[in-house]
Design a protein around this motif. Structure first.
Motif, PDB file in Angstrom:
ATOM      1  N   VAL A  29      52.223  78.732  26.942  1.00  0.00           N
ATOM      2  CA  VAL A  29      53.154  78.442  25.580  1.00  0.00           C
ATOM      3  C   VAL A  29      53.339  76.956  25.332  1.00  0.00           C
ATOM      4  N   LEU A  30      53.834  76.413  26.581  1.00  0.00           N
ATOM      5  CA  LEU A  30      54.189  75.038  26.436  1.00  0.00           C
ATOM      6  C   LEU A  30      52.937  74.318  25.957  1.00  0.00           C
ATOM      7  N   ASP A  31      52.047  74.413  26.577  1.00  0.00           N
ATOM      8  CA  ASP A  31      50.556  73.684  26.220  1.00  0.00           C
ATOM      9  C   ASP A  31      50.468  73.608  24.930  1.00  0.00           C
ATOM     10  N   LEU A  32      50.861  74.799  24.144  1.00  0.00           N
ATOM     11  CA  LEU A  32      50.517  74.695  22.643  1.00  0.00           C
ATOM     12  C   LEU A  32      51.469  73.514  21.944  1.00  0.00           C
ATOM     13  N   ILE A  33      52.640  72.981  22.508  1.00  0.00           N
ATOM     14  CA  ILE A  33      53.447  72.137  21.923  1.00  0.00           C
ATOM     15  C   ILE A  33      53.666  70.919  22.734  1.00  0.00           C
ATOM     16  N   ASP A  34      53.211  70.843  24.116  1.00  0.00           N
ATOM     17  CA  ASP A  34      53.429  69.680  24.930  1.00  0.00           C
ATOM     18  C   ASP A  34      52.281  68.391  24.256  1.00  0.00           C
ATOM     19  N   HIS A  35      53.281  67.414  24.164  1.00  0.00           N
ATOM     20  CA  HIS A  35      52.262  66.071  23.686  1.00  0.00           C
ATOM     21  C   HIS A  35      51.593  66.337  22.181  1.00  0.00           C
ATOM     22  N   GLN A  36      52.303  67.057  21.473  1.00  0.00           N
ATOM     23  CA  GLN A  36      51.913  67.771  20.135  1.00  0.00           C
ATOM     24  C   GLN A  36      52.635  66.834  19.038  1.00  0.00           C
ATOM     25  N   PHE A  37      52.156  67.064  17.836  1.00  0.00           N
ATOM     26  CA  PHE A  37      52.799  66.677  16.709  1.00  0.00           C
ATOM     27  C   PHE A  37      53.454  68.331  16.012  1.00  0.00           C
ATOM     28  N   LEU A  38      54.689  68.607  16.557  1.00  0.00           N
ATOM     29  CA  LEU A  38      55.092  69.721  16.200  1.00  0.00           C
ATOM     30  C   LEU A  38      55.014  70.337  14.560  1.00  0.00           C
ATOM     31  N   ASN A  39      55.065  69.280  13.822  1.00  0.00           N
ATOM     32  CA  ASN A  39      55.015  70.116  12.372  1.00  0.00           C
ATOM     33  C   ASN A  39      53.689  70.526  12.139  1.00  0.00           C
ATOM     34  N   GLU A  40      52.702  70.308  12.972  1.00  0.00           N
ATOM     35  CA  GLU A  40      51.258  70.590  12.632  1.00  0.00           C
ATOM     36  C   GLU A  40      51.046  72.138  13.346  1.00  0.00           C
ATOM     37  N   VAL A  41      52.110  72.673  14.262  1.00  0.00           N
ATOM     38  CA  VAL A  41      52.094  73.561  15.072  1.00  0.00           C
ATOM     39  C   VAL A  41      52.426  74.883  14.419  1.00  0.00           C
ATOM     40  N   GLU A  42      51.486  75.923  14.066  1.00  0.00           N
ATOM     41  CA  GLU A  42      51.913  77.120  13.222  1.00  0.00           C
ATOM     42  C   GLU A  42      53.242  77.703  13.672  1.00  0.00           C
ATOM     43  N   GLY A  43      53.891  78.139  12.655  1.00  0.00           N
ATOM     44  CA  GLY A  43      55.245  78.484  12.740  1.00  0.00           C
ATOM     45  C   GLY A  43      56.419  77.364  13.151  1.00  0.00           C
ATOM     46  N   LEU A  44      55.829  76.122  13.264  1.00  0.00           N
ATOM     47  CA  LEU A  44      56.906  75.051  13.506  1.00  0.00           C
ATOM     48  C   LEU A  44      57.030  73.869  12.605  1.00  0.00           C
ATOM     49  N   GLU A  45      56.690  74.435  11.133  1.00  0.00           N
ATOM     50  CA  GLU A  45      56.466  73.148   9.903  1.00  0.00           C
ATOM     51  C   GLU A  45      57.857  72.595   9.902  1.00  0.00           C
ATOM     52  N   ASN A  46      58.857  73.068  10.150  1.00  0.00           N
ATOM     53  CA  ASN A  46      60.282  72.467  10.237  1.00  0.00           C
ATOM     54  C   ASN A  46      60.943  72.561  11.400  1.00  0.00           C
ATOM     55  N   PRO A  47      60.356  71.634  12.514  1.00  0.00           N
ATOM     56  CA  PRO A  47      60.728  71.905  13.869  1.00  0.00           C
ATOM     57  C   PRO A  47      62.098  71.301  14.210  1.00  0.00           C
ATOM     58  N   THR A  48      63.209  72.110  13.677  1.00  0.00           N
ATOM     59  CA  THR A  48      64.393  71.655  14.295  1.00  0.00           C
ATOM     60  C   THR A  48      64.589  72.413  15.806  1.00  0.00           C
ATOM     61  N   CYS A  49      65.386  71.865  16.554  1.00  0.00           N
ATOM     62  CA  CYS A  49      65.836  72.313  17.882  1.00  0.00           C
ATOM     63  C   CYS A  49      66.052  73.980  17.900  1.00  0.00           C
ATOM     64  N   GLU A  50      66.734  74.167  16.677  1.00  0.00           N
ATOM     65  CA  GLU A  50      67.205  75.704  16.556  1.00  0.00           C
ATOM     66  C   GLU A  50      65.870  76.566  16.523  1.00  0.00           C
ATOM     67  N   LEU A  51      65.085  75.951  15.350  1.00  0.00           N
ATOM     68  CA  LEU A  51      63.812  76.814  15.144  1.00  0.00           C
ATOM     69  C   LEU A  51      62.950  76.843  16.155  1.00  0.00           C
ATOM     70  N   MET A  52      62.825  75.974  16.986  1.00  0.00           N
ATOM     71  CA  MET A  52      62.041  75.853  17.999  1.00  0.00           C
ATOM     72  C   MET A  52      62.426  76.676  19.300  1.00  0.00           C
ATOM     73  N   ALA A  53      63.601  76.884  19.280  1.00  0.00           N
ATOM     74  CA  ALA A  53      64.253  77.846  20.290  1.00  0.00           C
ATOM     75  C   ALA A  53      63.859  79.368  19.884  1.00  0.00           C
ATOM     76  N   VAL A  54      63.902  79.592  18.662  1.00  0.00           N
ATOM     77  CA  VAL A  54      63.408  81.014  18.209  1.00  0.00           C
ATOM     78  C   VAL A  54      61.935  81.095  18.244  1.00  0.00           C
ATOM     79  N   TRP A  55      61.244  79.944  18.090  1.00  0.00           N
ATOM     80  CA  TRP A  55      59.518  80.073  18.098  1.00  0.00           C
ATOM     81  C   TRP A  55      59.579  80.423  19.802  1.00  0.00           C
ATOM     82  N   LEU A  56      59.986  79.527  20.462  1.00  0.00           N
ATOM     83  CA  LEU A  56      59.916  79.824  22.223  1.00  0.00           C
ATOM     84  C   LEU A  56      60.199  81.228  22.612  1.00  0.00           C
TER      85      LEU A  56
END
Length: 120
Positions: free
Chosen positions: A62-89
Protein backbone atom coordinates in the motif's frame (compact mmCIF):
# COMPACT_ATOMS: atom_id res chain seq x y z
CA UNK A 1 -4.95 -5.45 23.81
CA UNK A 2 -3.77 -2.84 21.34
CA UNK A 3 -0.51 -3.12 19.40
CA UNK A 4 1.01 -0.75 16.87
CA UNK A 5 3.42 -0.72 13.93
CA UNK A 6 5.14 2.40 12.57
CA UNK A 7 6.14 3.25 9.01
CA UNK A 8 7.58 6.25 7.18
CA UNK A 9 7.28 7.35 3.58
CA UNK A 10 8.10 10.43 1.53
CA UNK A 11 5.81 12.09 -0.98
CA UNK A 12 5.06 15.40 -2.68
CA UNK A 13 1.71 17.10 -3.13
CA UNK A 14 -0.14 20.35 -3.27
CA UNK A 15 -3.57 21.25 -1.97
CA UNK A 16 -5.78 22.26 -4.90
CA UNK A 17 -8.69 23.55 -2.82
CA UNK A 18 -6.91 26.32 -0.94
CA UNK A 19 -6.44 29.91 -2.07
CA UNK A 20 -3.73 30.74 -4.57
CA UNK A 21 -1.84 32.62 -1.85
CA UNK A 22 -1.81 29.67 0.60
CA UNK A 23 1.69 28.15 0.93
CA UNK A 24 0.31 24.61 0.53
CA UNK A 25 -1.05 25.51 -2.92
CA UNK A 26 2.53 25.09 -4.18
CA UNK A 27 4.09 21.68 -4.69
CA UNK A 28 5.96 20.60 -1.57
CA UNK A 29 6.90 17.38 0.17
CA UNK A 30 6.79 15.67 3.53
CA UNK A 31 8.31 12.74 5.32
CA UNK A 32 5.15 11.16 6.66
CA UNK A 33 5.09 9.11 9.85
CA UNK A 34 2.37 6.50 9.94
CA UNK A 35 1.36 4.58 13.05
CA UNK A 36 -1.22 1.83 12.71
CA UNK A 37 -2.97 0.45 15.77
CA UNK A 38 -4.52 -3.01 15.96
CA UNK A 39 -6.88 -4.35 18.58
CA UNK A 40 -7.76 -7.91 19.47
CA UNK A 41 -7.42 -10.83 21.78
CA UNK A 42 -4.06 -12.49 22.18
CA UNK A 43 -4.10 -15.87 20.43
CA UNK A 44 -2.85 -18.17 23.16
CA UNK A 45 -1.24 -20.60 20.71
CA UNK A 46 0.94 -17.83 19.19
CA UNK A 47 1.05 -15.25 21.95
CA UNK A 48 0.10 -12.31 19.75
CA UNK A 49 -2.84 -10.49 18.16
CA UNK A 50 -1.30 -10.47 14.71
CA UNK A 51 2.23 -11.09 13.48
CA UNK A 52 4.14 -7.84 12.89
CA UNK A 53 5.62 -9.44 9.76
CA UNK A 54 2.12 -10.03 8.41
CA UNK A 55 1.28 -6.37 9.02
CA UNK A 56 4.42 -5.28 7.18
CA UNK A 57 3.71 -7.62 4.25
CA UNK A 58 0.24 -6.12 3.81
CA UNK A 59 1.06 -2.45 4.47
CA UNK A 60 4.27 -2.13 2.44
CA UNK A 61 2.53 -2.70 -0.94
CA UNK A 62 0.00 0.00 0.00
CA UNK A 63 2.80 2.40 0.90
CA UNK A 64 4.57 1.55 -2.36
CA UNK A 65 1.62 3.23 -4.11
CA UNK A 66 2.43 6.57 -2.44
CA UNK A 67 6.09 6.48 -1.38
CA UNK A 68 8.16 8.94 -3.44
CA UNK A 69 5.09 9.75 -5.52
CA UNK A 70 3.23 12.90 -6.46
CA UNK A 71 0.11 12.27 -4.37
CA UNK A 72 -2.24 14.39 -6.48
CA UNK A 73 -1.81 11.82 -9.27
CA UNK A 74 -2.66 8.83 -7.05
CA UNK A 75 -6.20 7.54 -7.59
CA UNK A 76 -8.36 8.67 -4.70
CA UNK A 77 -5.87 11.27 -3.46
CA UNK A 78 -6.52 14.14 -5.83
CA UNK A 79 -6.94 16.40 -2.78
CA UNK A 80 -4.27 14.86 -0.52
CA UNK A 81 -4.88 16.50 2.82
CA UNK A 82 -3.56 14.64 5.83
CA UNK A 83 -7.13 13.84 6.87
CA UNK A 84 -8.12 12.39 3.50
CA UNK A 85 -4.86 10.44 3.32
CA UNK A 86 -5.63 8.84 6.69
CA UNK A 87 -9.04 7.74 5.38
CA UNK A 88 -7.42 6.48 2.13
CA UNK A 89 -4.94 4.40 4.12
CA UNK A 90 -7.77 3.01 6.27
CA UNK A 91 -9.70 2.04 3.14
CA UNK A 92 -6.70 0.19 1.71
CA UNK A 93 -5.61 -1.60 4.89
CA UNK A 94 -8.80 -2.34 6.89
CA UNK A 95 -10.20 -4.88 4.38
CA UNK A 96 -6.96 -6.85 4.65
CA UNK A 97 -6.41 -6.54 8.42
CA UNK A 98 -9.71 -6.48 10.25
CA UNK A 99 -7.98 -5.81 13.58
CA UNK A 100 -7.05 -2.29 12.38
CA UNK A 101 -8.38 0.15 14.98
CA UNK A 102 -6.67 3.46 14.29
CA UNK A 103 -4.62 5.25 11.64
CA UNK A 104 -2.37 8.04 12.88
CA UNK A 105 -0.63 10.00 10.12
CA UNK A 106 1.80 12.85 10.78
CA UNK A 107 2.93 15.08 7.94
CA UNK A 108 5.19 17.11 10.23
CA UNK A 109 6.41 16.44 13.77
CA UNK A 110 3.63 18.68 15.11
CA UNK A 111 0.75 18.14 12.64
CA UNK A 112 -1.27 15.12 11.71
CA UNK A 113 -4.57 13.29 11.63
CA UNK A 114 -6.07 10.34 13.50
CA UNK A 115 -8.78 8.23 11.91
CA UNK A 116 -10.77 5.52 13.66
CA UNK A 117 -13.85 4.95 11.68
CA UNK A 118 -15.97 4.07 8.77
CA UNK A 119 -14.76 5.09 5.35
CA UNK A 120 -16.23 8.25 3.85
Amino acid sequence: MIIYKQFTFDAAHYLPNVSESHKCRKIHGHTYHLTLFFEGEIALDKGWIIDFSEIKNIVNPVLDLIDHQFLNEVEGLENPTCELMAVWLWDKIKPQITQLKRVELKETPTSGAIYEGISI
